[in-house]
Design a protein around this motif. Structure first.
Motif, PDB file in Angstrom:
ATOM      1  N   HIS A   1       0.864  -1.173   0.000  1.00 32.71           N
ATOM      2  CA  HIS A   1       0.000   0.000   0.000  1.00 32.71           C
ATOM      3  C   HIS A   1       0.907   1.231   0.000  1.00 32.71           C
ATOM      4  CE1 HIS A   1      -2.876   3.029   1.415  1.00 32.71           C
ATOM      5  NE2 HIS A   1      -3.801   2.220   0.907  1.00 32.71           N
ATOM      6  N   LEU A   2       0.434   2.281  -0.629  1.00 32.42           N
ATOM      7  CA  LEU A   2       1.232   3.509  -0.734  1.00 32.42           C
ATOM      8  C   LEU A   2       1.707   4.004   0.639  1.00 32.42           C
ATOM      9  CD1 LEU A   2       2.319   5.678  -2.677  1.00 32.42           C
ATOM     10  CD2 LEU A   2       0.139   6.875  -2.424  1.00 32.42           C
ATOM     11  N   GLU A   3       0.885   3.809   1.675  1.00 30.85           N
ATOM     12  CA  GLU A   3       1.258   4.289   3.013  1.00 30.85           C
ATOM     13  C   GLU A   3       2.422   3.511   3.618  1.00 30.85           C
ATOM     14  OE1 GLU A   3      -2.168   4.381   5.493  1.00 30.85           O
ATOM     15  OE2 GLU A   3      -3.020   6.122   4.470  1.00 30.85           O
ATOM     16  N   GLN A   4       2.765   2.374   3.019  1.00 34.13           N
ATOM     17  CA  GLN A   4       3.874   1.574   3.544  1.00 34.13           C
ATOM     18  C   GLN A   4       5.234   2.097   3.093  1.00 34.13           C
ATOM     19  OE1 GLN A   4       1.595  -2.231   2.323  1.00 34.13           O
ATOM     20  NE2 GLN A   4       3.074  -2.918   3.866  1.00 34.13           N
ATOM     21  N   ILE A   5       5.217   3.040   2.170  1.00 32.52           N
ATOM     22  CA  ILE A   5       6.490   3.587   1.674  1.00 32.52           C
ATOM     23  C   ILE A   5       6.418   5.113   1.750  1.00 32.52           C
ATOM     24  CG2 ILE A   5       5.681   3.188  -0.708  1.00 32.52           C
ATOM     25  CD1 ILE A   5       8.651   3.013  -1.500  1.00 32.52           C
ATOM     26  N   ALA A   6       7.008   5.648   2.803  1.00 28.48           N
ATOM     27  CA  ALA A   6       6.942   7.089   3.055  1.00 28.48           C
ATOM     28  C   ALA A   6       7.874   7.841   2.101  1.00 28.48           C
ATOM     29  CB  ALA A   6       7.352   7.366   4.493  1.00 28.48           C
ATOM     30  N   PRO A   7       7.619   9.129   1.883  1.00 29.62           N
ATOM     31  CA  PRO A   7       8.540   9.931   1.073  1.00 29.62           C
ATOM     32  C   PRO A   7       9.972   9.826   1.596  1.00 29.62           C
ATOM     33  CG  PRO A   7       6.521  11.147   1.468  1.00 29.62           C
ATOM     34  CD  PRO A   7       6.445   9.905   2.310  1.00 29.62           C
ATOM     35  N   GLY A   8      10.911   9.647   0.678  1.00 30.22           N
ATOM     36  CA  GLY A   8      12.317   9.515   1.061  1.00 30.22           C
ATOM     37  C   GLY A   8      12.711   8.106   1.438  1.00 30.22           C
TER      38      GLY A   8
ATOM     39  N   VAL B   1      10.824   3.380  -4.884  1.00 32.28           N
ATOM     40  CA  VAL B   1      11.290   4.577  -4.188  1.00 32.28           C
ATOM     41  C   VAL B   1      10.151   5.589  -4.184  1.00 32.28           C
ATOM     42  CG1 VAL B   1      12.931   6.501  -4.197  1.00 32.28           C
ATOM     43  CG2 VAL B   1      13.679   4.229  -4.923  1.00 32.28           C
ATOM     44  N   ASN B   2       9.906   6.188  -3.023  1.00 29.69           N
ATOM     45  CA  ASN B   2       8.968   7.298  -2.919  1.00 29.69           C
ATOM     46  C   ASN B   2       9.777   8.580  -2.873  1.00 29.69           C
ATOM     47  OD1 ASN B   2       7.203   9.330  -2.140  1.00 29.69           O
ATOM     48  ND2 ASN B   2       5.994   7.984  -0.823  1.00 29.69           N
ATOM     49  N   ASP B   3       9.705   9.342  -3.951  1.00 32.87           N
ATOM     50  CA  ASP B   3      10.437  10.609  -4.037  1.00 32.87           C
ATOM     51  C   ASP B   3       9.422  11.744  -4.005  1.00 32.87           C
ATOM     52  OD1 ASP B   3      12.531  12.426  -4.335  1.00 32.87           O
ATOM     53  OD2 ASP B   3      12.481  12.309  -6.524  1.00 32.87           O
TER      54      ASP B   3
END
Ligand code: FES
Length: 119
Positions: A11-18, A36-38
């Motif tokens: 889920h998108l919330e599992q990978i925070a920005p940076g 990678v969440n940039d």
């Protein structure tokens, strides 16, 4: 007829920005891809350094970024890659690129890998 598969990654919330996250298809062994969440944009690449194709990149699980989270880094020989393009901008494979993967992010913010079509 060729058929492509979808593989749920997270889920998108599992990978925070940076942050970066690696995924493997099999139950053991190195990751085959990573995300990678940039700044809220999600990028995905195969875990294979263009310096030595097939070699795994992170120094340890999920550590695909440098200390500033500004570039993807290969632990093999320190190559630095742009997050958005996968282009190597410093190191022994300067000018080469990581291999991008196809992703789908649903309305529910689930991230799927769109795998290569099977004949
Ligand atoms: S294996 Fe990645 S920089 Fe050499």
């Amino acid at each position: 007829m060729a058929k492509s598969d979808r593989r749920r990654l997270c889920h998108l919330e599992q990978i925070a920005p940076g942050q970066s996250l690696g995924f493997r298809k099999e139950s053991t062994g190195p990751d085959d891809i990573f995300l990678v969440n940039d700044g809220g944009n999600i990028y995905g690449y195969k875990n294979s350094c263009p310096h030595w194709p097939g070699s795994t990149m992170p120094v340890r699980k999920n550590r695909y970024l440098d200390s500033e989270s500004s570039h993807i880094v290969c632990s093999g020989h320190g190559a630095l890659f742009e997050i958005s393009s996968g282009l190597c901008i410093k190191g022994p494979c300067t000018g080469l690129r990581l291999t991008p993967v196809s992703l789908e992010i649903t309305e529910m913010k689930e991230i799927f890998l769109l795998e290569e079509p099977h004949p």
